[in-house]
Design a protein around this motif. Structure first.
Motif, PDB file in Angstrom:
ATOM      1  N   ASN A  85      24.703  41.743  36.197  1.00  0.00           N
ATOM      2  CA  ASN A  85      24.830  40.528  35.787  1.00  0.00           C
ATOM      3  C   ASN A  85      23.834  41.083  33.970  1.00  0.00           C
ATOM      4  N   ALA A  86      24.366  40.478  33.144  1.00  0.00           N
ATOM      5  CA  ALA A  86      24.238  41.138  31.398  1.00  0.00           C
ATOM      6  C   ALA A  86      22.289  41.659  30.935  1.00  0.00           C
ATOM      7  N   ASP A  87      21.625  40.825  31.814  1.00  0.00           N
ATOM      8  CA  ASP A  87      20.698  40.578  32.081  1.00  0.00           C
ATOM      9  C   ASP A  87      19.805  41.986  32.655  1.00  0.00           C
ATOM     10  N   GLY A  88      21.010  42.540  33.757  1.00  0.00           N
ATOM     11  CA  GLY A  88      20.245  43.596  34.467  1.00  0.00           C
ATOM     12  C   GLY A  88      19.228  43.202  35.802  1.00  0.00           C
ATOM     13  N   THR A  89      19.237  41.789  36.117  1.00  0.00           N
ATOM     14  CA  THR A  89      18.983  40.869  37.452  1.00  0.00           C
ATOM     15  C   THR A  89      19.755  41.568  39.024  1.00  0.00           C
ATOM     16  N   ARG A  90      19.646  41.532  39.610  1.00  0.00           N
ATOM     17  CA  ARG A  90      20.290  41.185  41.076  1.00  0.00           C
ATOM     18  C   ARG A  90      21.269  40.273  41.021  1.00  0.00           C
ATOM     19  N   VAL A  91      22.436  40.269  40.821  1.00  0.00           N
ATOM     20  CA  VAL A  91      23.136  39.495  41.246  1.00  0.00           C
ATOM     21  C   VAL A  91      23.511  39.305  42.910  1.00  0.00           C
ATOM     22  N   THR A  92      22.994  37.908  42.578  1.00  0.00           N
ATOM     23  CA  THR A  92      22.840  36.994  43.855  1.00  0.00           C
ATOM     24  C   THR A  92      24.407  36.153  44.245  1.00  0.00           C
ATOM     25  N   ASP A  93      24.181  35.849  45.819  1.00  0.00           N
ATOM     26  CA  ASP A  93      25.692  35.189  46.446  1.00  0.00           C
ATOM     27  C   ASP A  93      26.469  35.447  45.829  1.00  0.00           C
ATOM     28  N   MET A  94      26.859  36.854  45.797  1.00  0.00           N
ATOM     29  CA  MET A  94      28.615  37.239  45.112  1.00  0.00           C
ATOM     30  C   MET A  94      29.310  37.027  45.999  1.00  0.00           C
ATOM     31  N   ARG A  95      29.277  36.936  47.271  1.00  0.00           N
ATOM     32  CA  ARG A  95      31.018  36.293  47.735  1.00  0.00           C
ATOM     33  C   ARG A  95      30.876  34.540  47.665  1.00  0.00           C
ATOM     34  N   THR A  96      30.005  33.826  47.395  1.00  0.00           N
ATOM     35  CA  THR A  96      30.677  32.599  46.627  1.00  0.00           C
ATOM     36  C   THR A  96      30.818  32.749  45.698  1.00  0.00           C
ATOM     37  N   ARG A  97      30.955  33.711  44.251  1.00  0.00           N
ATOM     38  CA  ARG A  97      31.226  33.816  43.331  1.00  0.00           C
ATOM     39  C   ARG A  97      32.509  34.092  43.504  1.00  0.00           C
ATOM     40  N   LEU A  98      32.602  34.868  43.988  1.00  0.00           N
ATOM     41  CA  LEU A  98      34.023  36.083  44.502  1.00  0.00           C
ATOM     42  C   LEU A  98      35.057  35.610  44.759  1.00  0.00           C
ATOM     43  N   LYS A  99      35.197  33.923  45.700  1.00  0.00           N
ATOM     44  CA  LYS A  99      35.784  32.318  46.260  1.00  0.00           C
ATOM     45  C   LYS A  99      35.554  31.614  45.358  1.00  0.00           C
ATOM     46  N   ILE A 100      35.311  31.294  44.219  1.00  0.00           N
ATOM     47  CA  ILE A 100      34.884  30.526  43.391  1.00  0.00           C
ATOM     48  C   ILE A 100      36.155  30.904  42.027  1.00  0.00           C
ATOM     49  N   THR A 111      38.283  33.422  42.887  1.00  0.00           N
ATOM     50  CA  THR A 111      39.442  33.982  43.241  1.00  0.00           C
ATOM     51  C   THR A 111      41.203  31.800  43.817  1.00  0.00           C
ATOM     52  N   ALA A 112      39.828  31.463  43.587  1.00  0.00           N
ATOM     53  CA  ALA A 112      39.950  30.002  43.363  1.00  0.00           C
ATOM     54  C   ALA A 112      40.513  29.897  42.440  1.00  0.00           C
ATOM     55  N   LEU A 113      39.915  29.593  41.488  1.00  0.00           N
ATOM     56  CA  LEU A 113      40.222  29.402  40.392  1.00  0.00           C
ATOM     57  C   LEU A 113      41.625  29.655  40.106  1.00  0.00           C
ATOM     58  N   ASP A 114      41.364  31.031  39.502  1.00  0.00           N
ATOM     59  CA  ASP A 114      42.771  32.118  39.921  1.00  0.00           C
ATOM     60  C   ASP A 114      43.968  31.554  40.602  1.00  0.00           C
ATOM     61  N   ASP A 115      44.242  31.279  41.463  1.00  0.00           N
ATOM     62  CA  ASP A 115      44.832  30.281  42.265  1.00  0.00           C
ATOM     63  C   ASP A 115      45.204  29.665  41.642  1.00  0.00           C
ATOM     64  N   THR A 116      44.483  28.464  41.200  1.00  0.00           N
ATOM     65  CA  THR A 116      44.707  26.983  40.735  1.00  0.00           C
ATOM     66  C   THR A 116      45.409  27.214  39.392  1.00  0.00           C
ATOM     67  N   VAL A 117      45.172  27.994  38.998  1.00  0.00           N
ATOM     68  CA  VAL A 117      45.497  28.889  37.301  1.00  0.00           C
ATOM     69  C   VAL A 117      46.908  28.985  37.178  1.00  0.00           C
ATOM     70  N   TRP A 118      47.312  29.480  37.876  1.00  0.00           N
ATOM     71  CA  TRP A 118      48.620  31.024  38.926  1.00  0.00           C
ATOM     72  C   TRP A 118      49.845  29.939  39.938  1.00  0.00           C
ATOM     73  N   ASP A 119      49.371  28.469  40.014  1.00  0.00           N
ATOM     74  CA  ASP A 119      50.232  27.921  41.060  1.00  0.00           C
ATOM     75  C   ASP A 119      51.792  27.942  41.511  1.00  0.00           C
TER      76      ASP A 119
END
Length: 572
Positions: free
Chosen positions: A189-204, A206-214
């Motif tokens: 995070n740019a503000d230095g706070t700890r990133v939460t829910d990392m796996r959900t972010r990565l899955k989103i 991935t889903a976006l990347d797969d959709t853009v380049w379907d």
């Protein structure tokens, strides 16, 4: 449409900290093109049998010193490098002026010299390379690439040449396929706070990347001539949102923001809604996204085109290109110092940015209406690049080899759909950063969007201060100021006015393609081997003229295409 095999897909790479790849050019690998549409351009001229191999230990063939890189005069080539041209009755005495000693100009001049043409290579600056600009590192170790950095994809002429000459660094890390479930992935995070829910972010992501380049949607996208890349991104994101629970929408907006920043870096884009989706669907890249080089990029050019480097005339600014079909030589190139050079053919390799600014005065008589329209409507933008040199590698225990930033606010898609970040500091648009792969004690920042131009207009002190503040905030440490920063400032250089091209919505609306950017002008009748034939007086080459590799170095080697055209004319 005949589809090529699409290259591998990677997941969530730009938002990752701790992963081992410098994955910068993210989406070029997922494209298709029409084989028949590009046959006429045939830019892969160097067959395997033609690839020259050099001994890298022979420093007479490189811009090298005993320490490894850069001779005192990197503009010249020793006589031992220059190959004697093979003169033929048809090409002997045919005068060609090549304007620009970048990748396009060097590749054109090299092939023409070897074929026996009388070649004059003019370069307005004091060096060869164009938008490739390698300089010795301030740290005393290795070098910096102020412009183009990587070899993109594989299987093309540039990659094959570098591979044959052992110029490619080990790139196995970037060939590894990752997944959103990889435990090595972390976020920042740019503000230095700890990133939460990392796996959900990565899955989103991935889903976006797969959709853009379907892959299944490419034929549909090809048919949507009025669709902008920005709208395609929004449409893809809306599809992904349907799979996201209500409590994760804000988080998804953050991920989309990261994705857009990385795409703006890729396309050197100021506004995605000015870019056609054809910029994505027409581009082709198979193999690894980006491969590092073992030597400076300018060394590669010198190995590729030693004859051209040897004859290039520097600080030779062209004022005007003139055409008179009644003259003994139809073409005349007028330099700013008043010198006039008469020629049978001129190959223009200036950037589209430069041509846009000078098309009305650079050519006399005026170019054809379609050619002027092609130049004026072509997309051209700026990739901002900053090198930060330090006394020590303070980031060793704090940051990975490659990173980007997540932001917790200001990401609402509807409020700022093009991600211009009104009111925010320019650093908000930074797409990615990496540890410089060619030297030590150096970080590299990459960014697109209008903020890239804004950054290039700022003083070194202001840029240094803003980035240092970001580093301190994101790490929570008293990060030192860099002892020096270096920037290419391509948007501020009158010889370039940006970095590379894309297919604009204006091009699509006017029916303009890269073929129009590559097309010749000033045709006239000339006696060749006893026959009167129509020949082009003015030809064009450069990354913007390639039908599938625009914005990339191997696309700029389209100078070979124009050389081949002249060789074909005079071999008949």
């Amino acid at each position: 449409m005949a589809a090529l095999d699409l290259a591998r897909k990677t997941n969530a790479l730009p938002v990752l900290i701790g992963f081992l790849e410098y994955q910068v050019y993210l989406s070029r690998k997922r494209c298709m093109y029409d084989d028949e549409a590009v046959v006429a351009f045939d830019c892969e001229f160097r067959e395997e049998a033609e690839i020259e191999k050099f001994d890298l230990s022979d420093t007479s063939r490189r811009d090298c010193t005993a320490d490894g890189y850069f001779s005192a005069d990197s503009r010249r080539t020793s006589g031992s490098q220059v190959l004697q041209p093979k003169l033929s009755a048809a090409t002997n005495g045919v005068k060609v002026v090549v304007i620009g000693a970048g990748s396009a100009g060097l590749s054109a001049a090299q092939d023409l010299i070897k074929a026996g043409f009388d070649v004059t290579l003019l370069e307005a600056s004091s060096r060869y390379g164009g938008r490739l600009w390698s300089i010795p590192s301030e740290t005393g170790k290795g070098w910096l690439e102020m412009g183009g950095q990587w070899v993109h994809g594989d299987g093309h002429a540039l990659y094959n040449f570098c591979q044959a000459n052992n110029l490619l660094a080990d790139n196995s890390r970037r060939r590894r396929k990752r997944s959103a479930d990889d435990d090595m992935f972390t976020l920042m995070n740019a503000d230095g706070t700890r990133v939460t829910d990392m796996r959900t972010r990565l899955k989103i992501y991935t889903a976006l990347d797969d959709t853009v380049w379907d892959d299944d949607e490419y034929d549909t996208l090809e048919a949507q001539r009025d669709l902008s890349f920005g709208q395609h991104l929004l449409n893809s994101y809306q599809k992904v949102l349907k799979t996201v629970t209500a409590d994760k929408v804000a988080l998804a907006d953050q991920v989309f923001d990261v994705y857009v920043r990385n795409q703006k870096e890729e396309y050197a884009a100021a506004n995605f809604f000015d870019i056609s989706v054809q910029s994505a669907t027409n581009m082709t890249l198979d193999g690894p996204d980006a491969t590092d080089l073992r030597v400076p990029y300018t060394d590669v050019l010198k190995l590729w085109a030693p004859n051209a480097v040897a004859v290039a005339q520097y600080n030779a600014t062209v004022k005007q290109v003139r055409f008179d079909r009644t003259a003994a030589r139809a073409m005349t190139v007028v330099l700013s110092n008043g010198t006039q050079i008469n020629a049978d053919h001129v190959i223009m390799t200036a950037s589209i940015g430069y041509l846009k600014a000078h098309v009305d005065t650079l050519f006399s008589p005026a170019l054809s209406e379609r050619k002027r329209t092609a130049i004026q409507s072509a997309g051209f933008g700026t990739l901002g690049k900053i090198h930060l040199i330090y006394d020590n590698e303070w980031w060793a225990d704090l940051m990975p080899d490659y990173w980007t930033y997540m932001y917790s606010s200001g990401n609402n898609v509807n409020a700022d759909r093009n991600k211009t970040y009104p009111g925010a500091l320019w650093t908000r648009a930074i797409a990615s950063g990496l540890v410089a792969p060619t030297t030590d004690r150096t970080l590299v920042i990459l960014m697109g969007g209008p903020q890239a131009v804004q950054m290039e207009q700022m003083s070194d002190a202001d840029v240094s201060s803003a980035i240092t503040s970001l580093f301190r905030q994101s790490t929570g440490k008293n990060v030192p100021e860099p002892k020096k920063i270096l920037r290419g400032k391509w948007s501020q250089n009158d010889l370039f006015l940006g970095t590379y091209s894309h297919i604009s919505m204006d091009m699509v609306k006017k029916g303009i393609t890269t073929a129009d950017l590559a097309s010749s002008d000033y045709f006239y009748g000339k006696s060749v081997n006893g026959q009167n034939v129509q020949v082009p007086g003015l030809q064009f080459a450069g990354e913007a003229t390639h039908p599938k590799y625009w914005s990339m170095v191997h696309g700029a080697l389209s100078g070979q295409r124009e050389a081949k055209l002249l060789k074909q004319i005079y071999s008949k």
